[in-house]
Design a protein around this motif. Structure first.
Motif, PDB file in Angstrom:
ATOM      1  N   HIS A   1       0.601  -0.951   0.246  1.00 32.66           N
ATOM      2  CA  HIS A   1      -0.071   0.349   0.038  1.00 32.66           C
ATOM      3  C   HIS A   1       1.047   0.945  -0.049  1.00 32.66           C
ATOM      4  O   HIS A   1       0.321   2.204   0.104  1.00 32.66           O
ATOM      5  CB  HIS A   1      -0.909  -0.069   1.138  1.00 32.66           C
ATOM      6  N   VAL A   2       1.916   1.171   0.516  1.00 26.97           N
ATOM      7  CA  VAL A   2       3.161   2.036  -0.054  1.00 26.97           C
ATOM      8  C   VAL A   2       3.832   2.250  -1.104  1.00 26.97           C
ATOM      9  O   VAL A   2       4.384   1.006  -1.803  1.00 26.97           O
ATOM     10  CB  VAL A   2       3.967   2.467   1.511  1.00 26.97           C
ATOM     11  N   PRO A   3       3.723   3.705  -1.374  1.00 25.78           N
ATOM     12  CA  PRO A   3       4.980   4.098  -2.580  1.00 25.78           C
ATOM     13  C   PRO A   3       5.768   3.060  -2.649  1.00 25.78           C
ATOM     14  O   PRO A   3       6.813   3.644  -1.601  1.00 25.78           O
ATOM     15  CB  PRO A   3       4.633   6.157  -3.062  1.00 25.78           C
ATOM     16  N   THR A   4       6.787   2.472  -3.829  1.00 23.27           N
ATOM     17  CA  THR A   4       7.629   2.200  -4.495  1.00 23.27           C
ATOM     18  C   THR A   4       8.654   2.450  -5.015  1.00 23.27           C
ATOM     19  O   THR A   4       8.260   2.314  -6.347  1.00 23.27           O
ATOM     20  CB  THR A   4       7.936   0.440  -3.945  1.00 23.27           C
ATOM     21  N   VAL A   5      10.092   2.952  -4.819  1.00 19.87           N
ATOM     22  CA  VAL A   5      10.756   3.371  -5.805  1.00 19.87           C
ATOM     23  C   VAL A   5      12.462   2.271  -5.576  1.00 19.87           C
ATOM     24  O   VAL A   5      12.653   2.526  -4.258  1.00 19.87           O
ATOM     25  CB  VAL A   5      12.140   4.521  -5.183  1.00 19.87           C
ATOM     26  N   LEU A   6      12.803   1.908  -6.448  1.00 25.92           N
ATOM     27  CA  LEU A   6      14.062   1.247  -6.941  1.00 25.92           C
ATOM     28  C   LEU A   6      15.284   2.184  -7.487  1.00 25.92           C
ATOM     29  O   LEU A   6      14.746   2.967  -8.519  1.00 25.92           O
ATOM     30  CB  LEU A   6      13.971   0.122  -7.773  1.00 25.92           C
ATOM     31  N   LEU A   7      16.027   2.539  -6.186  1.00 20.62           N
ATOM     32  CA  LEU A   7      16.890   3.097  -6.625  1.00 20.62           C
ATOM     33  C   LEU A   7      18.068   2.485  -7.424  1.00 20.62           C
ATOM     34  O   LEU A   7      19.271   1.862  -6.006  1.00 20.62           O
ATOM     35  CB  LEU A   7      16.950   4.115  -5.615  1.00 20.62           C
ATOM     36  N   ALA A   8      18.841   2.461  -8.060  1.00 20.86           N
ATOM     37  CA  ALA A   8      20.508   1.650  -8.856  1.00 20.86           C
ATOM     38  C   ALA A   8      20.691   2.597  -9.320  1.00 20.86           C
ATOM     39  O   ALA A   8      21.041   2.871 -10.763  1.00 20.86           O
ATOM     40  CB  ALA A   8      18.970  -0.004  -9.557  1.00 20.86           C
ATOM     41  N   HIS A   9      21.443   1.951  -8.991  1.00 22.01           N
ATOM     42  CA  HIS A   9      23.237   2.701 -10.470  1.00 22.01           C
ATOM     43  C   HIS A   9      23.925   1.353 -10.791  1.00 22.01           C
ATOM     44  O   HIS A   9      24.378  -0.147 -10.506  1.00 22.01           O
ATOM     45  CB  HIS A   9      24.374   2.987  -9.231  1.00 22.01           C
ATOM     46  N   LEU A  10      23.411   1.574 -12.226  1.00 19.59           N
ATOM     47  CA  LEU A  10      23.579  -0.149 -12.998  1.00 19.59           C
ATOM     48  C   LEU A  10      23.600   0.372 -14.627  1.00 19.59           C
ATOM     49  O   LEU A  10      22.950   0.956 -14.902  1.00 19.59           O
ATOM     50  CB  LEU A  10      22.465  -1.755 -12.077  1.00 19.59           C
ATOM     51  N   MET A  11      23.589  -0.902 -15.386  1.00 21.04           N
ATOM     52  CA  MET A  11      24.285  -0.640 -16.958  1.00 21.04           C
ATOM     53  C   MET A  11      23.080  -1.319 -16.938  1.00 21.04           C
ATOM     54  O   MET A  11      23.136  -2.937 -17.137  1.00 21.04           O
ATOM     55  CB  MET A  11      25.433  -1.744 -17.429  1.00 21.04           C
ATOM     56  N   ALA A  12      21.585  -1.241 -17.926  1.00 23.17           N
ATOM     57  CA  ALA A  12      20.652  -1.829 -18.032  1.00 23.17           C
ATOM     58  C   ALA A  12      21.358  -2.140 -19.607  1.00 23.17           C
ATOM     59  O   ALA A  12      21.490  -1.549 -20.608  1.00 23.17           O
ATOM     60  CB  ALA A  12      19.451  -1.199 -18.550  1.00 23.17           C
ATOM     61  N   ASP A  13      20.264  -3.669 -20.294  1.00 26.67           N
ATOM     62  CA  ASP A  13      21.224  -4.777 -21.356  1.00 26.67           C
ATOM     63  C   ASP A  13      20.592  -3.616 -22.511  1.00 26.67           C
ATOM     64  O   ASP A  13      21.037  -3.365 -24.130  1.00 26.67           O
ATOM     65  CB  ASP A  13      20.534  -5.806 -21.332  1.00 26.67           C
ATOM     66  N   ASN A  14      19.355  -2.516 -21.987  1.00 23.34           N
ATOM     67  CA  ASN A  14      19.002  -1.738 -23.863  1.00 23.34           C
ATOM     68  C   ASN A  14      18.876  -0.391 -23.755  1.00 23.34           C
ATOM     69  O   ASN A  14      18.470   0.502 -23.970  1.00 23.34           O
ATOM     70  CB  ASN A  14      17.902  -1.663 -23.592  1.00 23.34           C
ATOM     71  N   ALA A  15      20.328   0.559 -22.540  1.00 19.41           N
ATOM     72  CA  ALA A  15      20.448   1.642 -22.406  1.00 19.41           C
ATOM     73  C   ALA A  15      21.454   2.036 -23.585  1.00 19.41           C
ATOM     74  O   ALA A  15      22.359   1.658 -24.057  1.00 19.41           O
ATOM     75  CB  ALA A  15      21.383   1.693 -20.975  1.00 19.41           C
ATOM     76  N   THR A  16      21.029   3.090 -24.089  1.00 19.71           N
ATOM     77  CA  THR A  16      22.542   3.719 -24.985  1.00 19.71           C
ATOM     78  C   THR A  16      23.299   4.556 -23.811  1.00 19.71           C
ATOM     79  O   THR A  16      23.279   5.299 -23.112  1.00 19.71           O
ATOM     80  CB  THR A  16      21.595   4.967 -25.766  1.00 19.71           C
ATOM     81  N   LEU A  17      24.560   3.506 -24.042  1.00 22.02           N
ATOM     82  CA  LEU A  17      25.613   3.506 -23.499  1.00 22.02           C
ATOM     83  C   LEU A  17      26.800   4.859 -24.289  1.00 22.02           C
ATOM     84  O   LEU A  17      26.604   4.920 -25.169  1.00 22.02           O
ATOM     85  CB  LEU A  17      26.562   2.679 -22.770  1.00 22.02           C
TER      86      LEU A  17
END
Length: 407
Positions: A184-200
């Motif tokens: 019932h509580v808003p949730t955020v994932l805060l992550a420092h990572l390399m995603a597989d479809n990101a433009t790097l």
């Protein structure tokens, strides 16, 4: 409704070679640029009465910044403390010791017990009370292979196999956090990572050998209302369905010429359970401009060069001039006139390239039986890659750290 400001990759203390000493302050002007830009982000948080600030990692270029650089960073974030705005500082790859053991440059805020500050250097869930309600923030700092697996476990496995094993292990740990969430509580994932479809961009070289790529499917979970990412310097939304938004805000200042054409900024989010509205807010940052011209066939190479510079607005910009010419044209170039034409720039470099030297030599074949060592092999490769010259030093430094870890 909870209002959040999401920024990342400040890298305060970077790019001093693109600045100059300010005689009035004794500081490099590029440091002053970074402080000014960060202050604009903090101004917005205070003026809009933001409920929570999320920082996605990489506060500095490395884990041991100079004291005056740390002071400049802390001076801005202290304003959030004074304004009673909770802040989560995530540990990125540049914030960690070279061995990956903790966020040395950020842990001081936890050690000192700075009011309202949370340091995210482990994968865990933080329950935060804001002026407009509770929020759950799962912090996922930069992870290395050694964080989740031993060297013995990865022995004789291919890079793809190691990546798959690491992803599976992380998924199990993350699932444990998800099961403990309050639905019932808003949730955020805060992550420092390399995603597989990101433009790097340069990030892929700065983190070589240190991290691994994660699939987008791991991030687009229905339990997350917003996924706040750090590490990639180019702003982008990885989930076009916005369910949930998976956002890299990008860095807040240009670090080098590889980011010349990127917009810089931060993100404002209005969040409630099951819904997130977000907006990218561009920042006015210093211009980086490349002027590239081939004058090897010009009848009047000097005039052609001056005209090429005049076509661009270089006022207060960081400029690099690259021009190609023939060896017999060298004596026709008046370098003092070129310097005069570039005077309006904040900082500039000049690179003359002889046409006769532009034919790329054949890169030596590197086979298993080659006697050349890895450092020399990389140096040979970079010497023949003009497009990588801006990040060559960073790549070599990353390689040195990787090789040192393997010893």
């Amino acid at each position: 409704m909870i209002k959040i400001l999401h920024l990342s990759d400040i890298h305060m203390g970077s790019g001093f070679s693109h600045g100059r000493m300010n005689p009035a302050t004794g500081l490099n002007t590029r440091l002053e640029d970074f402080v000014k830009t960060l202050s604009r982000c903090i101004d917005r948080a205070i003026e809009d009465q933001i409920d929570l600030v999320l920082f996605g990692g990489d506060a500095f270029p490395d884990s041991t910044p100079a004291p005056y650089v740390q002071e400049a960073f802390a001076g801005q974030f202290r304003r959030l403390v004074d304004a009673d705005i909770p802040t989560v500082l995530l540990v990125g790859n540049h914030d960690q010791h070279s061995q990956g053991n903790g966020g040395a440059s950020l842990n001081i805020y936890r050690t000192l017990g700075v009011r309202g500050f949370v340091v995210g250097d482990t994968l865990t869930t933080h329950h935060i009370n804001t002026r407009n309600g509770k929020i759950q923030v799962i912090t996922l700092p930069w992870l290395t292979r050694s964080t989740l697996m031993t060297r013995q476990e990865t022995r004789n496995a291919s890079l793809a196999e190691v990546n798959e094993m690491l992803t599976q292990r992380l998924e199990v740990v993350l699932e444990g956090e998800i099961r403990r969430l309050d639905p019932h509580v808003p949730t955020v994932l805060l992550a420092h990572l390399m995603a597989d479809n990101a433009t790097l961009g340069a990030e892929r070289f700065l983190a070589v050998g240190k991290g691994f790529t994660l699939p987008l499917s791991l991030l687009t979970r229905p339990c997350f209302d917003y996924v706040a990412l750090g590490h990639v310097h180019c702003h982008q939304n990885l989930n076009k369905s916005n369910n949930p938004p998976v956002i890299y805000p990008g860095s807040i200042e240009r670090v080098d010429f590889s980011e010349e054409k990127e917009d810089k900024g931060y993100v404002i989010i209005e969040l409630e359970r099951g819904m997130a509205k977000w907006e990218f807010c561009p920042l006015p940052v210093r211009t980086f401009r490349t002027i590239e011209i081939d004058i090897s066939k010009a009848d009047d190479p000097q005039n052609a060069l001056i005209k090429a510079i005049a076509k661009h607005n270089i006022q207060d910009a960081v400029v690099r001039l690259i021009y190609k010419l023939r060896s017999e044209q060298i004596e026709l170039i008046d370098t003092s006139s070129i310097h005069a034409a570039l005077t309006p720039a904040h900082n500039y470099t000049i690179q003359a390239e002889l046409v006769s030297q532009l034919a790329r030599p054949r890169i030596p074949e590197l086979t298993a039986s080659s006697s050349i060592d890895p450092r020399s092999a990389l140096q040979t490769y970079l010497n023949n890659r003009e497009d990588l010259k801006d990040i060559a030093a960073s790549m070599l430094a990353a390689a040195e750290k990787l090789l040192a870890d393997e010893v």
